[in-house]
Scaffold this motif. Sequence first.
Motif, mmCIF file in Angstrom:
data_model
loop_
_atom_site.group_PDB
_atom_site.id
_atom_site.type_symbol
_atom_site.label_atom_id
_atom_site.label_comp_id
_atom_site.label_asym_id
_atom_site.label_seq_id
_atom_site.Cartn_x
_atom_site.Cartn_y
_atom_site.Cartn_z
ATOM 1 N N LEU A 1 1.022 -0.793 0.088
ATOM 2 C CA LEU A 1 0.157 -0.116 -0.021
ATOM 3 C C LEU A 1 0.872 1.397 -0.443
ATOM 4 O O LEU A 1 1.072 2.227 -0.753
ATOM 5 C CB LEU A 1 -1.248 -0.336 1.251
ATOM 6 N N VAL A 2 1.965 1.867 0.915
ATOM 7 C CA VAL A 2 2.627 2.809 0.935
ATOM 8 C C VAL A 2 3.308 2.923 -0.614
ATOM 9 O O VAL A 2 3.766 3.865 -0.747
ATOM 10 C CB VAL A 2 3.360 2.266 1.996
ATOM 11 N N ALA B 1 -0.984 -1.637 -14.429
ATOM 12 C CA ALA B 1 -1.523 -0.816 -13.547
ATOM 13 C C ALA B 1 -1.548 0.423 -15.005
ATOM 14 O O ALA B 1 -2.917 0.520 -14.382
ATOM 15 C CB ALA B 1 -0.962 -0.383 -12.191
ATOM 16 N N ARG B 2 -0.927 0.903 -15.685
ATOM 17 C CA ARG B 2 -1.723 2.478 -16.611
ATOM 18 C C ARG B 2 -2.184 1.477 -17.521
ATOM 19 O O ARG B 2 -2.863 2.541 -18.113
ATOM 20 C CB ARG B 2 -0.063 2.423 -17.580
ATOM 21 N N ARG B 3 -2.856 0.894 -17.306
ATOM 22 C CA ARG B 3 -4.457 0.578 -18.144
ATOM 23 C C ARG B 3 -5.359 1.353 -17.862
ATOM 24 O O ARG B 3 -6.839 1.537 -18.838
ATOM 25 C CB ARG B 3 -4.572 -0.760 -18.824
ATOM 26 N N GLY B 4 -5.545 1.260 -16.564
ATOM 27 C CA GLY B 4 -6.684 2.043 -16.246
ATOM 28 C C GLY B 4 -6.798 1.435 -15.312
ATOM 29 O O GLY B 4 -6.214 0.979 -14.198
ATOM 30 N N ARG B 5 -8.416 1.685 -13.872
ATOM 31 C CA ARG B 5 -7.960 1.599 -12.454
ATOM 32 C C ARG B 5 -8.573 0.227 -12.218
ATOM 33 O O ARG B 5 -8.412 -0.034 -10.637
ATOM 34 C CB ARG B 5 -9.608 2.384 -12.111
ATOM 35 N N GLY B 6 -9.136 -0.490 -13.215
ATOM 36 C CA GLY B 6 -9.405 -2.179 -12.921
ATOM 37 C C GLY B 6 -7.386 -2.498 -12.880
ATOM 38 O O GLY B 6 -7.698 -4.011 -11.781
ATOM 39 N N ALA C 1 -8.960 -1.588 -2.276
ATOM 40 C CA ALA C 1 -9.331 -0.579 -1.964
ATOM 41 C C ALA C 1 -9.206 0.618 -2.068
ATOM 42 O O ALA C 1 -9.531 1.534 -2.084
ATOM 43 C CB ALA C 1 -10.403 -1.580 -0.679
ATOM 44 N N THR C 2 -7.824 0.424 -1.286
ATOM 45 C CA THR C 2 -7.602 1.619 -0.372
ATOM 46 C C THR C 2 -6.757 2.282 -1.949
ATOM 47 O O THR C 2 -6.832 3.520 -2.403
ATOM 48 C CB THR C 2 -6.848 1.462 0.678
ATOM 49 N N VAL C 3 -5.818 1.873 -2.875
ATOM 50 C CA VAL C 3 -4.964 2.780 -4.052
ATOM 51 C C VAL C 3 -6.252 2.392 -5.463
ATOM 52 O O VAL C 3 -6.424 4.368 -5.578
ATOM 53 C CB VAL C 3 -4.297 1.537 -4.516
ATOM 54 N N GLY C 4 -7.739 1.742 -5.628
ATOM 55 C CA GLY C 4 -8.372 2.132 -5.926
ATOM 56 C C GLY C 4 -9.715 3.922 -5.358
ATOM 57 O O GLY C 4 -9.899 4.249 -6.554
ATOM 58 N N ALA C 5 -9.947 4.269 -4.699
ATOM 59 C CA ALA C 5 -10.200 4.575 -4.331
ATOM 60 C C ALA C 5 -9.771 5.994 -3.684
ATOM 61 O O ALA C 5 -9.715 6.939 -4.781
ATOM 62 C CB ALA C 5 -10.947 5.136 -2.606
ATOM 63 N N VAL C 6 -8.525 6.312 -4.045
ATOM 64 C CA VAL C 6 -7.089 7.108 -4.357
ATOM 65 C C VAL C 6 -7.182 7.404 -5.336
ATOM 66 O O VAL C 6 -7.028 8.937 -5.932
ATOM 67 C CB VAL C 6 -5.804 6.898 -3.794
ATOM 68 N N ALA C 7 -6.886 7.277 -6.694
ATOM 69 C CA ALA C 7 -6.551 7.264 -8.314
ATOM 70 C C ALA C 7 -8.433 7.255 -8.755
ATOM 71 O O ALA C 7 -7.295 8.115 -9.747
ATOM 72 C CB ALA C 7 -6.094 5.418 -8.877
ATOM 73 N N ASP D 1 -2.995 11.062 -9.900
ATOM 74 C CA ASP D 1 -1.580 11.828 -10.183
ATOM 75 C C ASP D 1 -0.547 11.698 -8.528
ATOM 76 O O ASP D 1 0.218 11.813 -8.731
ATOM 77 C CB ASP D 1 -1.769 13.449 -10.455
ATOM 78 N N LEU D 2 -1.834 11.146 -7.742
ATOM 79 C CA LEU D 2 -0.911 11.046 -6.181
ATOM 80 C C LEU D 2 -0.404 9.988 -6.415
ATOM 81 O O LEU D 2 0.531 9.463 -4.506
ATOM 82 C CB LEU D 2 -2.058 11.591 -5.108
ATOM 83 N N VAL D 3 -0.576 8.974 -7.355
ATOM 84 C CA VAL D 3 0.121 7.342 -6.652
ATOM 85 C C VAL D 3 0.965 7.385 -8.046
ATOM 86 O O VAL D 3 1.771 7.198 -8.834
ATOM 87 C CB VAL D 3 -1.041 6.631 -7.860
ATOM 88 N N TYR D 4 2.700 6.923 -6.533
ATOM 89 C CA TYR D 4 3.754 6.862 -6.973
ATOM 90 C C TYR D 4 4.012 6.073 -8.188
ATOM 91 O O TYR D 4 4.668 6.703 -8.717
ATOM 92 C CB TYR D 4 4.164 6.641 -5.732
ATOM 93 N N LEU D 5 2.931 4.774 -8.279
ATOM 94 C CA LEU D 5 3.687 4.032 -9.415
ATOM 95 C C LEU D 5 3.063 3.882 -10.364
ATOM 96 O O LEU D 5 3.546 3.918 -11.228
ATOM 97 C CB LEU D 5 2.635 2.842 -9.406
ATOM 98 N N LEU D 6 2.038 5.340 -10.494
ATOM 99 C CA LEU D 6 2.012 6.033 -11.818
ATOM 100 C C LEU D 6 2.487 7.440 -12.509
ATOM 101 O O LEU D 6 2.602 7.539 -13.497
ATOM 102 C CB LEU D 6 0.303 5.853 -11.833
ATOM 103 N N ARG D 7 3.439 7.698 -11.907
ATOM 104 C CA ARG D 7 4.999 8.703 -12.468
ATOM 105 C C ARG D 7 5.221 8.287 -13.167
ATOM 106 O O ARG D 7 5.885 7.050 -13.667
ATOM 107 C CB ARG D 7 5.370 9.017 -10.781
#
Length: 230
Positions: free
Chosen positions: A77-78, A136-141, A200-206, A211-217
């Motif tokens: 998560l973190v 992960a870059r394909r979308g929220r799913g 659930a948590t990562v999905g809610a943030v996304a 833009d706050l999801v580090y993995l997607l930077r």
Amino acid sequence: MVTAMHMSDGLVNAPTSLLFGAVAIVGLAFCLFRARADLDDRTAPMAGLVTAFVFAVQMINFPILPGASGHLLGGALVAILVGPYVGAVCIAIVLLVQALLFADGGLTALGTNVTNMALIGVFTGYGIALLLRGLARRGRGGLVATAFVAAFVNTVVASLGFVLEYAVGGSGGAALGTVFGLMVGLHALIGIGEGVITAATVGAVAAVRPDLVYLLRGSAPALVRKEAAA
């Protein structure tokens, strides 16, 4: 009642506690050094939020089997939200506060707990997330699926850290094979709950601020493009 994953005092001998205490100190020092490059106007507030969230959720145990319960480790998560270096520091802070104020995990076992959850757990979770970043870059799913898998794997691998430490200097009296089977089996079940909470948590943030999801930077994933278009 058996709870996981915090180690208590006396499960490993003093030399082993000192050894992994040194591992934790060196690992965290390196993470603090590298975290400076990751902290910015987005990451710093998010780091505070995820630390508070993990602290609160770790205080809640969920049943997995009769007489056994587990709680969120938070490694994947973190790592996904704020990166592995900042994330490791976040988990270490949670573990320190829990040990000092709530006796959740022994003080002599703090080094082993930091090694397992803040170092092994976080970096395993981030490694799996990196392997699946294309999904992960394909979308929220895809991001949610990535978060679930990373959290499940990080939970099981972190439990192997416990097994390693017990093999080096266990003093609980149980056979190593028994400890291995119990830890891996229980944490495979805990990993399912960990995966659900993390996804659930990562999905809610996304859904609100991808833009706050580090993995997607460093990319232009579908989530970020959709946010910009809106």
